[in-house]
Design an enzyme around this catalytic site. Sequence first.
Site, PDB file in Angstrom:
ATOM      1  N   HIS A 181       0.837  -1.203   0.000  1.00 35.24           N
ATOM      2  CA  HIS A 181       0.000   0.000   0.000  1.00 35.24           C
ATOM      3  C   HIS A 181       0.868   1.248   0.000  1.00 35.24           C
ATOM      4  CE1 HIS A 181       1.029   0.221   4.218  1.00 35.24           C
ATOM      5  NE2 HIS A 181       0.485  -0.968   4.443  1.00 35.24           N
TER       6      HIS A 181
HETATM    7  P1  TYD Z   1      -1.727  -3.037   7.853  1.00 36.85           P
HETATM    8  O1  TYD Z   1      -0.963  -1.771   8.013  1.00 36.85           O
HETATM    9  O2  TYD Z   1      -2.846  -3.060   6.860  1.00 36.85           O
HETATM   10  O3  TYD Z   1      -0.705  -4.206   7.562  1.00 36.85           O
HETATM   11  P2  TYD Z   1      -0.187  -4.725   6.133  1.00 36.85           P
HETATM   12  O4  TYD Z   1      -0.083  -3.516   5.297  1.00 36.85           O
HETATM   13  O5  TYD Z   1       1.108  -5.375   6.410  1.00 36.85           O
HETATM   14  O6  TYD Z   1      -1.204  -5.659   5.622  1.00 36.85           O
HETATM   15  O7  TYD Z   1      -2.285  -3.469   9.275  1.00 36.85           O
HETATM   16  C1  TYD Z   1      -2.910  -4.712   9.468  1.00 36.85           C
HETATM   17  C2  TYD Z   1      -4.028  -4.526  10.461  1.00 36.85           C
HETATM   18  O8  TYD Z   1      -3.520  -4.045  11.695  1.00 36.85           O
HETATM   19  C3  TYD Z   1      -5.086  -3.531   9.986  1.00 36.85           C
HETATM   20  O9  TYD Z   1      -6.349  -4.127  10.142  1.00 36.85           O
HETATM   21  C4  TYD Z   1      -4.993  -2.371  10.929  1.00 36.85           C
HETATM   22  C5  TYD Z   1      -4.216  -2.875  12.113  1.00 36.85           C
HETATM   23  N1  TYD Z   1      -3.253  -1.881  12.572  1.00 36.85           N
HETATM   24  C6  TYD Z   1      -3.547  -1.116  13.692  1.00 36.85           C
HETATM   25  O10 TYD Z   1      -4.633  -1.247  14.298  1.00 36.85           O
HETATM   26  N2  TYD Z   1      -2.628  -0.196  14.138  1.00 36.85           N
HETATM   27  C7  TYD Z   1      -1.451  -0.009  13.502  1.00 36.85           C
HETATM   28  O11 TYD Z   1      -0.625   0.831  13.932  1.00 36.85           O
HETATM   29  C8  TYD Z   1      -1.158  -0.779  12.329  1.00 36.85           C
HETATM   30  C9  TYD Z   1       0.118  -0.605  11.572  1.00 36.85           C
HETATM   31  C10 TYD Z   1      -2.090  -1.700  11.912  1.00 36.85           C
END
Ligand code: TYD
Length: 138
Positions: free
Chosen positions: A53
């Site tokens: 992303h």
């Molecule tokens: P995400 O940043 O989408 O991870 P990736 O890009 O590796 O797939 O985060 C995964 C999940 O974790 C998403 O549902 C949101 C949650 N999350 C939080 O609640 N707080 C945070 O600081 C982060 C980074 C993620």
Amino acid sequence: MNTIENCKIVELPKIQDPRGNLSFIEEEVHFPFEIKRAYWIYDVPGGQIRGGHAFKKQHEMIVALSGSLDVFVDDGLNKKVFQLNRSYYGLYIPSGIWRQMENFSTNSLAFILSSTEYLEDDYIRDYDEYLTKLKKKL
Ligand code: TYD
């Protein structure tokens, strides 16, 4: 607009000591933002990909505290891969860059410092949408 040329590997201090080495990182010194949040990615099963992303506003600094991983960055025109495999190197990624983390080694630990709190609205999770938004400068 930021490009992949604005993504930078930063060498962090390494205090070598026979008792074990020590490194540290300071906001505004080793990267150009105030820390609002830190999170870490660990226990990644072999072959998994994280973080496909871009962020509209968030800047970040990624440190492989343990093990190794590859960070693929893309600004819509050019792509680059950074291999993080030392705990005294950080990768600074400014806003507006598509980025993906892959090839996590066993027991790797990716530590990420972020300039914002968690804001789902700041994510662009679809690559085609990213390219469209880039034309409108996100
Ligand atoms: P995400 O940043 O989408 O991870 P990736 O890009 O590796 O797939 O985060 C995964 C999940 O974790 C998403 O549902 C949101 C949650 N999350 C939080 O609640 N707080 C945070 O600081 C982060 C980074 C993620």
